[in-house]
Design an enzyme around this catalytic site. Structure first.
Site, PDB file in Angstrom:
ATOM      1  N   THR A   1      62.823   2.731  40.403  1.00 10.34           N
ATOM      2  CA  THR A   1      62.530   2.447  38.993  1.00 10.34           C
ATOM      3  C   THR A   1      63.809   2.273  38.177  1.00 10.34           C
ATOM      4  OG1 THR A   1      60.548   3.802  39.228  1.00 10.34           O
ATOM      5  CG2 THR A   1      61.254   3.310  36.991  1.00 10.34           C
TER       6      THR A   1
ATOM      7  N   HIS B   1      57.209  -5.379  38.043  1.00 10.30           N
ATOM      8  CA  HIS B   1      56.309  -4.238  38.237  1.00 10.30           C
ATOM      9  C   HIS B   1      55.662  -4.383  39.609  1.00 10.30           C
ATOM     10  CE1 HIS B   1      53.123  -1.311  37.725  1.00 10.30           C
ATOM     11  NE2 HIS B   1      52.323  -2.219  38.256  1.00 10.30           N
TER      12      HIS B   1
END
Ligand code: UDP
Ligand code: MG
Length: 169
Positions: free
Chosen positions: A99, A127
Site C-alpha cells: 500500500t 487499487h
C-alpha cells in the site's frame, strides 16, 4: 491447484494521468488471468465513500475520496476491470505491491510509479481487492451483472419500465 477467483482492479486517476494504462495491462496479461469486465468511469462521491467505507474514520479519508474522484489530478476518471482465474486476488496484489509506495518493492506497479503526497496520502496508481469478501463487495459495487462476461455471483432479472435511460438518438 488454486481455485478461480475474481478481483477488482481500478487504475486510479494518477495512473491515468501518468499514461500507465498500457503498462498495467501488459503486466496483468503476464499473470495469465482472464479479463472479464472493463470500463472507464468517473467516480461519484457516493461510490468513493462506499468503496472506502472501511477507512471512514482515518484522518486521510477526505483526501482519499478527493483522490479517487480525480480532483487532485485534474483527471476525473478511473478505469475499472475485473480479472478472473486461479489465485487472481493474490497474483494481482503481488503485482500491485505494498500500500505504501515507499515500502513497495521497486519492481511492483506501486513501487515503480507511486508516491506519497506532501499531505501524506499514498498515491499508489492502482487499487486491487485484498481478499474474496472484499472482491465480491467491490465488484458488485462497481459493476452490474450484465457488464461482466461470466456469471460470478447469483443475479436476478428485473423488468424496469419506469427506469429512464439514454439511448442513441
Ligand atoms: N491510504 C493512505 N494512507 C494509509 C493507508 C491507505 O493514503 O495510511 C490510501 C491508499 O491510496 C490506499 C487506500 O487508501 O491504496 C486504501 O487503503 P487500504 O488500506 O485498503 O490499502 P490497499 O488495499 O489499497 O493496499
Ligand atoms: Mg484495501
Amino acid at each position: 491447484m488454486k481455485h478461480n477467483q475474481a478481483t477488482l482492479i481500478v487504475v486510479k486517476p494518477d495512473g491515468l494521468k501518468k499514461s500507465l494504462t498500457g503498462n498495467i495491462l501488459t503486466r496483468l496479461s503476464e499473470t495469465k488471468l482472464e479479463i472479464v469486465a472493463a470500463k472507464v468511469l468517473r467516480v461519484s462521491k457516493e461510490l468513493a465513500e462506499e468503496h472506502y467505507s472501511h477507512l471512514k474514520d482515518e484522518p486521510f479519508f477526505g483526501e482519499l475520496i478527493k483522490y479517487i474522484q480525480g480532483e487532485m489530478h485534474n483527471r476525473k476518471k478511473t478505469m475499472a476491470m475485473v480479472y478472473w482465474g486461479p489465485d487472481a486476488i493474490n497474483k494481482v496484489r503481488q503485482l500491485a505491491g505494498a500500500t505504501n509506495p515507499e515500502e513497495a518493492e521497486s519492481t511492483t506497479i506501486r513501487g515503480s510509479f507511486g508516491r506519497i503526497t506532501t499531505k501524506g496520502l499514498y498515491e499508489n496508481v492502482i487499487h486491487a481487492s485484498a481478499n474474496e469478501e472484499e472482491s465480491e463487495r467491490e465488484i458488485k459495487l462497481w459493476f452490474s451483472p450484465d457488464d461482466i462476461i461470466v456469471d460470478l455471483y447469483p443475479a436476478q432479472v428485473r423488468t424496469d419500465k419506469e427506469c429512464k435511460r439514454r439511448v442513441w438518438a
